[in-house]
Motif scaffolding. Structure first.
Motif, mmCIF file in Angstrom:
data_model
loop_
_atom_site.group_PDB
_atom_site.id
_atom_site.type_symbol
_atom_site.label_atom_id
_atom_site.label_comp_id
_atom_site.label_asym_id
_atom_site.label_seq_id
_atom_site.Cartn_x
_atom_site.Cartn_y
_atom_site.Cartn_z
ATOM 1 N N ARG A 71 -0.358 -6.386 -0.679
ATOM 2 C CA ARG A 71 1.846 -6.301 -0.381
ATOM 3 C C ARG A 71 1.379 -5.630 1.198
ATOM 4 N N ASP A 72 1.043 -4.391 0.732
ATOM 5 C CA ASP A 72 0.858 -3.636 2.424
ATOM 6 C C ASP A 72 0.518 -3.738 3.308
ATOM 7 N N ALA A 73 -1.008 -5.296 3.468
ATOM 8 C CA ALA A 73 -1.248 -5.814 4.367
ATOM 9 C C ALA A 73 -0.288 -6.864 5.183
ATOM 10 N N SER A 74 0.414 -7.450 3.554
ATOM 11 C CA SER A 74 0.725 -8.854 4.384
ATOM 12 C C SER A 74 2.022 -8.322 4.916
ATOM 13 N N ARG A 75 2.680 -7.298 4.695
ATOM 14 C CA ARG A 75 4.165 -6.970 4.929
ATOM 15 C C ARG A 75 4.371 -7.394 6.450
ATOM 16 N N PRO A 76 5.435 -8.166 6.904
ATOM 17 C CA PRO A 76 5.935 -8.207 8.604
ATOM 18 C C PRO A 76 5.745 -7.109 9.400
ATOM 19 N N VAL B 146 13.917 1.302 5.267
ATOM 20 C CA VAL B 146 13.548 1.955 4.881
ATOM 21 C C VAL B 146 12.649 3.013 5.660
ATOM 22 N N ARG B 147 11.502 3.115 6.397
ATOM 23 C CA ARG B 147 10.751 3.050 7.673
ATOM 24 C C ARG B 147 11.813 3.667 8.134
ATOM 25 N N GLN B 148 12.543 2.645 9.002
ATOM 26 C CA GLN B 148 13.385 3.517 9.949
ATOM 27 C C GLN B 148 14.145 5.151 9.526
ATOM 28 N N ALA C 94 4.625 5.120 -10.203
ATOM 29 C CA ALA C 94 5.174 5.584 -8.391
ATOM 30 C C ALA C 94 4.600 4.505 -7.174
ATOM 31 N N GLY C 95 3.166 4.393 -7.189
ATOM 32 C CA GLY C 95 2.959 3.791 -6.107
ATOM 33 C C GLY C 95 3.259 2.242 -6.082
ATOM 34 N N ALA C 96 3.655 1.504 -7.318
ATOM 35 C CA ALA C 96 4.206 0.439 -6.614
ATOM 36 C C ALA C 96 5.113 0.483 -6.503
ATOM 37 N N ALA D 116 -3.562 -6.025 -6.299
ATOM 38 C CA ALA D 116 -1.789 -6.382 -5.901
ATOM 39 C C ALA D 116 -1.313 -5.707 -4.146
ATOM 40 N N ARG D 117 -1.351 -4.211 -4.383
ATOM 41 C CA ARG D 117 -0.538 -3.419 -3.162
ATOM 42 C C ARG D 117 -1.001 -3.564 -1.995
ATOM 43 N N ASP D 118 -2.087 -3.306 -1.981
ATOM 44 C CA ASP D 118 -3.369 -3.472 -0.440
ATOM 45 C C ASP D 118 -2.320 -4.567 -0.170
ATOM 46 N N ILE E 212 9.747 -1.122 -1.822
ATOM 47 C CA ILE E 212 10.472 -0.177 -1.005
ATOM 48 C C ILE E 212 10.265 0.192 0.305
ATOM 49 N N ALA E 213 8.322 -0.359 0.336
ATOM 50 C CA ALA E 213 8.329 0.164 1.928
ATOM 51 C C ALA E 213 8.379 -1.068 3.061
ATOM 52 N N VAL E 214 9.012 -2.192 2.485
ATOM 53 C CA VAL E 214 8.266 -4.067 2.811
ATOM 54 C C VAL E 214 9.946 -3.625 4.147
ATOM 55 N N ARG F 245 -0.236 4.405 6.459
ATOM 56 C CA ARG F 245 -1.077 2.797 6.195
ATOM 57 C C ARG F 245 -0.770 2.716 7.995
ATOM 58 N N ASP F 246 0.944 2.812 8.538
ATOM 59 C CA ASP F 246 0.960 2.954 9.916
ATOM 60 C C ASP F 246 0.824 3.906 10.754
ATOM 61 N N MET F 247 0.590 5.351 10.932
ATOM 62 C CA MET F 247 -0.051 6.381 11.479
ATOM 63 C C MET F 247 -0.136 6.227 12.936
ATOM 64 N N GLY F 248 -1.367 5.537 12.781
ATOM 65 C CA GLY F 248 -2.043 5.041 14.007
ATOM 66 C C GLY F 248 -1.316 3.735 14.497
ATOM 67 N N ASP G 168 1.809 13.758 4.891
ATOM 68 C CA ASP G 168 0.846 12.727 3.341
ATOM 69 C C ASP G 168 2.402 11.693 3.650
ATOM 70 N N SER G 169 2.145 10.899 4.613
ATOM 71 C CA SER G 169 3.375 10.307 4.976
ATOM 72 C C SER G 169 3.507 8.825 3.482
ATOM 73 N N GLY G 170 2.480 8.456 2.429
ATOM 74 C CA GLY G 170 2.833 8.286 1.380
ATOM 75 C C GLY G 170 3.473 8.514 0.651
HETATM 76 O O1 C5P Z 1 -0.922 6.750 0.268
HETATM 77 P P1 C5P Z 1 -0.027 6.006 -1.054
HETATM 78 O O2 C5P Z 1 -0.852 5.169 -1.541
HETATM 79 O O3 C5P Z 1 0.883 7.553 -1.458
HETATM 80 O O4 C5P Z 1 0.827 5.275 -0.132
HETATM 81 C C1 C5P Z 1 1.912 4.666 -1.420
HETATM 82 C C2 C5P Z 1 2.137 3.326 -0.466
HETATM 83 O O5 C5P Z 1 3.544 3.423 0.350
HETATM 84 C C3 C5P Z 1 1.325 2.302 -0.158
HETATM 85 O O6 C5P Z 1 1.367 1.394 -1.160
HETATM 86 C C4 C5P Z 1 2.585 1.528 1.272
HETATM 87 O O7 C5P Z 1 2.769 0.415 0.331
HETATM 88 C C5 C5P Z 1 3.167 2.908 1.423
HETATM 89 N N1 C5P Z 1 3.306 3.363 2.438
HETATM 90 C C6 C5P Z 1 3.541 2.774 3.887
HETATM 91 N N2 C5P Z 1 3.386 3.505 4.946
HETATM 92 C C7 C5P Z 1 2.694 4.443 4.632
HETATM 93 C C8 C5P Z 1 2.261 5.777 4.016
HETATM 94 C C9 C5P Z 1 2.640 4.330 2.842
HETATM 95 O O8 C5P Z 1 4.426 1.666 3.437
HETATM 96 N N3 C5P Z 1 2.741 5.338 6.136
#
Ligand code: C5P
Length: 225
Positions: free
Chosen positions: A187-192, A112-114, A99-101, A183-185, A106-108, A134-137, A36-38
């Motif tokens: 941000r997640d879809a438009s980040r570089p 942190v991702r690294q 916590a999701g927000a 708003a969260r989607d 921080i996921a941008v 979001r980026d598993m595949g 559960d990477s989220g």
């Molecule tokens: O899936 P979940 O809602 O728990 O994820 C929380 C947030 O973590 C997402 O909105 C996204 O910004 C970030 N995330 C990500 N990459 C992943 C999983 C989650 O950037 N692989």
């Protein structure tokens, strides 16, 4: 002789698309592990907040991502997996929309991702892994033999999250939740870095109006055609 790589099924998609539920059911049926990477991003956001770190302080949040101790503790009785963050059971705090927000904020940050890459790769163990995110595949397991992208209308995703959070006793409104999710989607879809998008070759499933069993059957057909 070279061993065949451990198989991975990646399940990416926006919040409320059913990823978590579907990943758990499919992983249990296959007898595979689950990532559960989220929860990792939520844990970093939570740990940073708990340490009084400003989420826009890139260096401090990165250090937090590099040092945070995250442990998944499966329940003994088949219930939900608990998440320990620096030794504290943060399961309840992590599932809130706050916590999701924080996770999405921080996921941008690329560093942190690294910091979370090796942790995620380590989940790939025999007999197989179902990886939810979001980026598993696209980024973490680009060589995965099985890739799925789940989606659903924003209204339906908000309704599902509303029910989930209500069932867990949290106080939320449907309209407020839909605004937060959109708003969260966005941000997640438009980040570089590692934006939310279907991986090349992913099977896209729109789960709007579909019962869970029907989605599970479709995902299963990807792994066991
Ligand atoms: O899936 P979940 O809602 O728990 O994820 C929380 C947030 O973590 C997402 O909105 C996204 O910004 C970030 N995330 C990500 N990459 C992943 C999983 C989650 O950037 N692989």
């Amino acid at each position: 002789m070279a061993h065949a790589p451990v198989p991975v099924l990646t399940i990416d998609g926006p919040s409320g698309s059913g990823k978590g539920t579907i990943s758990r059911l499919v992983a249990d049926q296959l007898g595979w592990r689950m990532l559960d990477s989220g929860a990792l991003y939520r844990a970093v956001g939570y740990a940073a907040g708990a340490a009084g770190i400003d989420l826009s302080d890139v260096d401090a949040v990165t250090r937090c991502a590099q040092t945070v101790k995250i442990r998944f503790q499966p329940s003994q009785d088949g219930g939900e997996t608990h998440v320990l963050v620096n030794g504290h059971d943060a399961t309840d705090e992590l599932r809130t929309e706050t916590a999701g927000a924080a996770a999405s904020a921080i996921a941008v940050i690329p560093s942190v991702r690294q910091a979370l890459v090796d942790l995620q790769l380590a989940f790939r163990k025999a007999p197989g892994l179902v990886a939810d995110g979001r980026d598993m595949g696209t980024v973490i397991f680009p060589d995965a033999p099985f890739k799925v992208f789940l989606t659903a209308s924003a209204a339906e995703r908000a309704k599902r999250r509303y029910k989930q959070l209500k069932d867990k006793g949290l106080s939320v409104t449907l309209a407020g939740l839909q605004r937060e999710i959109e708003a969260r989607d966005e941000r997640d879809a438009s980040r570089p870095v590692a934006p939310l998008k279907p991986a090349t070759g992913a099977v896209v499933i729109d789960t709007t109006g579909m019962p869970i069993e029907a989605v599970v059957a479709k995902v299963f057909a990807v792994v066991r055609p």
